[in-house]
Design an enzyme around this catalytic site. Sequence first.
Site, PDB file in Angstrom:
ATOM      1  N   VAL A   1       0.824  -1.219   0.000  1.00  0.00           N
ATOM      2  CA  VAL A   1       0.000   0.000   0.000  1.00  0.00           C
ATOM      3  C   VAL A   1       0.858   1.269   0.000  1.00  0.00           C
ATOM      4  O   VAL A   1       0.344   2.346  -0.246  1.00  0.00           O
ATOM      5  CB  VAL A   1      -1.005   0.102   1.182  1.00  0.00           C
ATOM      6  CG1 VAL A   1      -1.997  -1.019   1.155  1.00  0.00           C
ATOM      7  CG2 VAL A   1      -0.309   0.230   2.518  1.00  0.00           C
ATOM      8  N   LYS A   2       2.146   1.137   0.276  1.00  0.00           N
ATOM      9  CA  LYS A   2       3.008   2.324   0.339  1.00  0.00           C
ATOM     10  C   LYS A   2       3.375   2.761  -1.091  1.00  0.00           C
ATOM     11  O   LYS A   2       2.843   2.246  -2.053  1.00  0.00           O
ATOM     12  CB  LYS A   2       4.237   2.037   1.211  1.00  0.00           C
ATOM     13  CG  LYS A   2       3.899   1.430   2.590  1.00  0.00           C
ATOM     14  CD  LYS A   2       3.259   2.426   3.553  1.00  0.00           C
ATOM     15  CE  LYS A   2       2.587   1.765   4.745  1.00  0.00           C
ATOM     16  NZ  LYS A   2       3.430   1.209   5.771  1.00  0.00           N
TER      17      LYS A   2
END
Length: 381
Positions: free
Chosen positions: A188-189
Amino acid sequence: MIPYGRQSINQDDIDAVVEVLRSDFLTQGPMVPRFESAIVAQCGGGVEAVAANSATSALHLACMALDVGPGDVVWTSPITFVASSNSALYCGADVDFVDVDPLTWNMSVEALATKLADAEVHGRLPKVVMPVHLCGQPCDMAAIGALAHRYGFKVVEDASHAIGGSYGGAPVGNCAYSDITVFSFHPVKIVTTAEGGVATTRDPALAERLRLFRSHGLTRNPDEMEWEPDGPWYYQQVALGYNYRMTELQAALGVSQMTRLDEFIARRRQLAALYDRLLEAVPVLKPHVLPNAQSAWHLYVVRVDAARRRALFEAMRAADIGVNVHYIPVPSQPFYRRLGHDPAHYPNAQAYYAECISIPLYYGMTDQDAQAVVTALQRSL
Ligand SMILES: *Cc1c(COP(=O)(O)O)cnc(C)c1O
């Protein structure tokens, strides 16, 4: 469903990983040092980078490298992922929190200064302060660095959200005002290695300690041994470390992804600017970025009327918009309450938590997606 975040994997990323699978090394080969070099280059040089199997591990390594242990206190923001403060607990240290700034939602420098003055009187100064660049917005590092100098604590930046961001014209990770900076490469980063983290530091001795603890506390460097090596096969365990190594597959993915970082950030910045514009007529509070900083735009959080947040969240999910809440204040978690923490001590964090909602933001999102998010938000409100 428009998710709140999502990785972007292209054919080059896939080829890079497959190539490693056909190579001699699945771990402890040439790709991890190459990934580390890519991070050093991103940070503008002058630092060493040590890759680990997650940012959580890298934060733990950072605390160990700074000799955090029983009797020490580490301060961080109550609005963060639990891994920030857990890393200090792994070392047997105590954790305390500094309330957030009502405008930036990062650790408040004023609250930090007040708490430090009080802690000095009571002989309980922190060994490490861990600011978190929430959503990718850099904290006011010059002010935190000045306080570190005055009170003698170390600084670990939890930059899990912030690769590609900058502060004072310099890239996050260059450690201009900190001892160690940690990045996360969870999917998700901004950039991903599936699971992974990196710690950067300007201090070669700290880098050496990070590497030592990353791999069992073993060294092959005769200078670090307690007596002469028995022979060329020799290694010594000189400390208790862990197996926190990153694999070659992860590092290869990271090397490939890092070539796209500028593109990732440019698109995130574009989408954030689009949200800024589209949300002008919507009754929400938008993110604030310090004038001397550039956010990496990991997340786009808005604040809404607390009384309507839950219904809004449910309406957005019902409209297939993957909203989220970042974060539940750490001191309110049952585990932290059992340690004696009380979320009521952090009123700004509580107010933020009652109102925050993360709307989708990721590289592959289209302008139409952003428009659909804002339309759904307007309708839900
Ligand atoms: C994601 C995250 C971490 C942990 O990262 P992992 O790589 O998943 O271990 C730590 N701190 C913050 C603020 C994060 O968002």
